[in-house]
Design a protein around this motif. Structure first.
Motif, PDB file in Angstrom:
ATOM      1  N   GLY A  19      49.245  72.444  98.241  1.00 51.76           N
ATOM      2  CA  GLY A  19      50.234  71.554  98.827  1.00 51.76           C
ATOM      3  C   GLY A  19      51.365  72.339  99.475  1.00 51.76           C
ATOM      4  N   LYS A  20      52.398  71.625  99.881  1.00 51.16           N
ATOM      5  CA  LYS A  20      53.556  72.246 100.522  1.00 51.16           C
ATOM      6  C   LYS A  20      54.703  72.344  99.517  1.00 51.16           C
ATOM      7  CE  LYS A  20      52.274  70.845 105.181  1.00 51.16           C
ATOM      8  NZ  LYS A  20      52.629  70.116 106.418  1.00 51.16           N
ATOM      9  N   MET A  21      55.183  73.570  99.361  1.00 50.37           N
ATOM     10  CA  MET A  21      56.242  73.813  98.385  1.00 50.37           C
ATOM     11  C   MET A  21      57.370  74.612  99.029  1.00 50.37           C
ATOM     12  SD  MET A  21      56.097  75.417  94.517  1.00 50.37           S
ATOM     13  CE  MET A  21      55.405  77.011  94.948  1.00 50.37           C
ATOM     14  N   VAL A 273      53.576  77.592 101.253  1.00 41.99           N
ATOM     15  CA  VAL A 273      54.716  77.857 100.363  1.00 41.99           C
ATOM     16  C   VAL A 273      55.769  78.630 101.151  1.00 41.99           C
ATOM     17  CG1 VAL A 273      55.498  79.004  98.252  1.00 41.99           C
ATOM     18  CG2 VAL A 273      53.232  77.922  98.330  1.00 41.99           C
ATOM     19  N   ARG A 274      56.984  78.103 101.182  1.00 40.19           N
ATOM     20  CA  ARG A 274      58.075  78.745 101.924  1.00 40.19           C
ATOM     21  C   ARG A 274      59.199  79.090 100.942  1.00 40.19           C
ATOM     22  NH1 ARG A 274      59.564  75.664 107.360  1.00 40.19           N
ATOM     23  NH2 ARG A 274      59.939  77.838 107.978  1.00 40.19           N
ATOM     24  N   PHE A 297      62.587  71.474 105.797  1.00 40.85           N
ATOM     25  CA  PHE A 297      61.266  71.513 105.167  1.00 40.85           C
ATOM     26  C   PHE A 297      61.374  71.096 103.702  1.00 40.85           C
ATOM     27  CE2 PHE A 297      58.080  73.828 102.685  1.00 40.85           C
ATOM     28  CZ  PHE A 297      56.899  73.489 103.331  1.00 40.85           C
ATOM     29  N   ILE A 298      62.385  71.629 103.023  1.00 39.95           N
ATOM     30  CA  ILE A 298      62.574  71.311 101.604  1.00 39.95           C
ATOM     31  C   ILE A 298      62.877  69.824 101.404  1.00 39.95           C
ATOM     32  CG2 ILE A 298      64.178  71.635  99.674  1.00 39.95           C
ATOM     33  CD1 ILE A 298      64.344  74.613 100.510  1.00 39.95           C
ATOM     34  N   SER A 303      56.263  68.604  99.321  1.00 38.71           N
ATOM     35  CA  SER A 303      56.014  67.689  98.198  1.00 38.71           C
ATOM     36  C   SER A 303      56.471  68.294  96.879  1.00 38.71           C
ATOM     37  CB  SER A 303      54.521  67.356  98.129  1.00 38.71           C
ATOM     38  OG  SER A 303      53.751  68.548  97.965  1.00 38.71           O
ATOM     39  N   GLN A 304      56.750  69.600  96.896  1.00 39.57           N
ATOM     40  CA  GLN A 304      57.212  70.278  95.680  1.00 39.57           C
ATOM     41  C   GLN A 304      58.428  71.136  96.031  1.00 39.57           C
ATOM     42  OE1 GLN A 304      53.683  72.322  93.826  1.00 39.57           O
ATOM     43  NE2 GLN A 304      52.633  71.367  95.563  1.00 39.57           N
TER      44      GLN A 304
END
Length: 740
Positions: A19-21, A273-274, A297-298, A303-304
């Motif tokens: 996912g995107k974190m 992941v950023r 983005f955050i 999503s996390q």
């Protein structure tokens, strides 16, 4: 084997499976270690198959090496397997190299480095100025006397136009605007945009020069990579399969195109992941890089979300000072529009049982010096403090962090006078600058053989041992005689009965005459080198100047640089090539000597020596003791009426920021509807506020480089009118109150 023991916040990140974190990481929180551990864990878990890789994207080449070595340790593998670490430019290069013809490039296309790209843009800017000699006069101070006006045109305007061109070209490419697209936009613009027209003219000339060389620059690489990914869906899907996980480091410095390329590669439902620290975004001036990209983005896409708030770098009082700066900026900064410059999370000391505990609490370790120093007095006070502190701390690390390279040179000269060991991390090392200056003085005499002044400088360069002030009284006496020589040819190549040396024999002793005679023989030999290619000429001259292996190796690199410049500019002769040496000698041309800055600097390798570097270069590093100098309202303005701004030039009317105004006209050309207009001065005011934000973050970065001791000083500036920076005053007041 890596014995990494994660903290609770780091362990939370290591539970990631997809996912995107987004991750906010404070200074010293171990984000690189954590991201490396996550990459290794994904590989070990079987989340990537045999032909797949975890893609790690970072900011600089030294970080690439750092990530690679740590992941190897975690995996206990001698060779890379299951991962790829790249800078953004390295990633774009990988993508374009697979299918260069698809974006109109030859199979063996060349990539211009920053030096060559800068040289071409400078040439294009100079050509524009020559073709439009009075075009910018309307932007200059109207009451300048003619002599000063001519001097500005000759000496200052070329550099300003070059800087404008660099910003314009980068911004145009970041907006994926070719010269042809931009030409159409300017043709239909409702009002004239003369600065954008200038930018386009230089941009077009620059791109023609690249095409002639069959080359692209770094910004082209990213633009072309995105073009390729957007236009070849099959290729994009293949890359998405190859890199199912993307881990992005230093995401606070992401540009618009960096976001775009990584978003394409990750896909709508991809694994991205950023990690970064918005408070350390200090490289976005006149680019589309912004910490807002990571924050958005955050807040809206990931999503996390996790934080890495624990840091074992600084002692508690330094952490308190950094956190206080965040609180003051958020709630009390006198310019309310910049109160978003710094964000939470606050830095949190590590728990008592942490394997990387904070240094002991020491209230005496933080000093905000209120003394009203002149620039010279400030440097002397700092160096005197170092002289007192160093003997009892030979195992400790220490740095002086300066806002600009020239201020660093002042500190280095003062350290030399006190014979204090130092390590230099500026635009170029002092040894490089000295070597370039010595060679430049001799080449300068060969390019102007009738100049006695240049010949005297060449003599001093020959006799110099390596330090800038090493010439003794005898050598200055000899140089003075050479300067008085009315006709140089009567000294170097005398005819029968016309020998300058014979004429001065009666007034000087035998030692002086022998010295002059030896130098004359050398110059005759040097004159013969002018027939050689420039690299062979430099190497031949160096045999009479240098003896140490380090200096000779440096000269070899200089020779290669000049050979490359000569190959790229077939019409250049010695005067132009010598100009390159002059730029390196004046610290105006980046040239890496044999310093650790080539591959990543480690302060722990230099205990007991003073590291002198800029606050920008200090990012990512730490020292036991840190001096932050020049914390005044010029280097750290706050948007107040008496503040001055480095990007604004004294000879430009109304305090206009020419780079900002030019980019504003570019933006107006690209806009539509009600936004398709330009009002002079608005961009300058906006740029001032952006600059204030960046300098607040830079101050935060400087503070958080110190582990145990931190000293802040300020000076009154060159004119004596500067005052302490407002954040300095605010921190000093809070610090004194908190200690009561």
């Amino acid at each position: 084997m890596n014995t990494f023991t994660p903290r609770p916040a780091q362990s939370q990140i290591l539970t990631y499976t997809g996912g995107k974190m987004g991750i906010s990481a404070v200074p010293g929180s171990g984000k690189t270690h954590t991201l490396s551990a996550l990459a290794a864990q994904l590989i070990r878990s079987g989340a990537v198959s045999g032909e797949q890789e975890v893609l790690i994207v970072t900011l600089v080449n030294s970080a690439v090496d750092n990530f690679s070595s740590r992941i190897k340790e975690f995996l206990e593998l001698p060779m890379p397997f299951g991962y790829r670490v790249r800078t953004l430019h390295g990633l774009a290069h990988d993508i374009v190299r697979e299918k260069p013809s698809a974006v109109g490039l030859e199979e063996r296309f060349a990539i211009l480095d920053e030096r060559e790209a800068g040289s071409i843009s400078k040439e294009s800017a100079s050509a524009w100025l020559q073709a439009h000699p009075g075009e910018l006069d309307g932007y200059l101070l109207p009451d300048m006397e003619q002599g000063k006006h001519d001097w500005v045109h000759r000496q200052l305007l070329p550099d300003l136009v070059t800087n404008i061109a660099l910003a314009f070209i980068r911004s145009a490419k970041d907006n994926r605007l070719t010269p042809e697209k931009l030409r159409h936009m300017l043709n239909v613009a409702p009002t004239p945009l003369p600065l954008a027209e200038m930018g386009l003219s230089i941009y077009s000339d620059y791109q023609r020069a690249l095409a002639y060389r069959g080359a692209v620059d770094f910004d082209d690489l990213i633009r072309l990579a995105i073009d390729l990914l957007e236009n070849d869906i099959e290729f994009l899907e293949r890359l998405r399969y190859r890199w199912p996980f993307i881990l992005e480091d230093e995401a606070q410095d992401s540009s618009r195109l960096q976001e775009q390329i990584l978003r394409l590669l990750s896909g709508e439902a991809g694994n991205w992941v950023r990690v970064g620290d918005p408070n350390q975004a200090i490289f976005e001036t006149f680019t589309t890089a912004s910490p807002q990209h990571l924050l958005d983005f955050i807040h809206f896409e990931a999503s996390q979300y996790n934080e890495l708030p624990d840091s074992g770098r600084c002692q508690p009082r330094i952490i308190d000072l950094a956190n206080r700066l965040i609180k003051w900026v958020n709630g009390e900064h006198p310019e309310s529009s910049v109160r978003d410059a710094l964000t939470v999370p606050f830095i949190r000391p590590t728990p008592a049982d942490d394997p990387q505990p904070n240094p002991p609490d020491d209230p005496q370790g933080v000093k905000l010096i209120s003394n009203k120093y002149t620039p010279d007095e400030e440097v002397e006070a700092v160096v005197k403090s170092l002289d007192h502190w160093l003997p009892e701390h030979q195992d400790a690390t220490v740095a002086v962090l300066v806002p600009r390279n020239q201020r660093g040179a002042d500190v280095i000269n003062a350290l030399k006078r006190r014979d204090i060991d130092f390590v230099e991390l500026l635009g170029s090392t002092s040894s490089t600058r000295i070597a370039a200056a010595r060679l430049g003085d001799i080449v300068g005499a060969l390019t102007d053989p009738q100049s006695s002044a240049r010949l005297a400088a060449a003599y001093l360069a020959w006799r110099r041992e390596g330090e800038e002030d090493s010439n003794n009284d005898f050598q200055h006496q000899v140089a003075g005689l050479i300067r008085k020589c009315g006709a140089v040819e009567t000294f170097i190549s005398p005819r029968t009965g016309v020998d300058w040396l014979t004429g001065v024999a009666s007034e000087n002793d035998e030692t002086v005459l022998d010295e002059l005679d030896e130098f004359r023989g050398l110059v005759r030999r040097w004159q013969g080198t002018t027939l050689l290619p420039v690299d062979q000429m430099v190497l031949t001259l160096s045999q009479d100047l240098f003896t140490s292996p380090t200096d000779l190796a440096l000269v070899h690199k200089l020779a290669l640089v000049l050979r490359q410049v000569s190959d790229d500019h077939r019409d250049w002769r010695l005067p132009e090539l010598n100009g390159e040496l002059s730029l390196i000698a004046r610290n105006e041309r980046r040239f890496l000597g044999f310093s650790e800055d080539d591959s990543g600097f480690d302060p722990s390798h230099h205990p007991g020596k003073v590291v002198v570097t800029t606050m920008h270069k200090a990012k990512g590093l730490e020292w036991d003791r840190v001096y932050l100098v020049s914390v005044n309202n010029y280097d750290f303005p706050s948007g107040q009426p008496n503040d001055r701004y480095i990007p604004e030039k004294w000879f430009v009317r109304d305090g206009l920021n020419m780079e900002a105004e030019t980019l504003s006209q570019l933006e107006a050309a690209c806009a539509t509807g009600e936004f398709n207009f330009y009002t002079e001065g608005v961009a300058t005011q906006s740029a001032r506020l952006d600059y204030v934000r960046e300098r607040l973050r830079l101050l935060y970065v400087g503070i958080t480089r110190a582990r145990k001791d931190l000293v802040l000083t300020w000076n009154t500036g060159r004119t004596g009118k500067q005052t302490p920076a407002i954040p300095f005053i605010a921190l000093q007041g809070w610090w004194e109150e908190s200690r009561k």
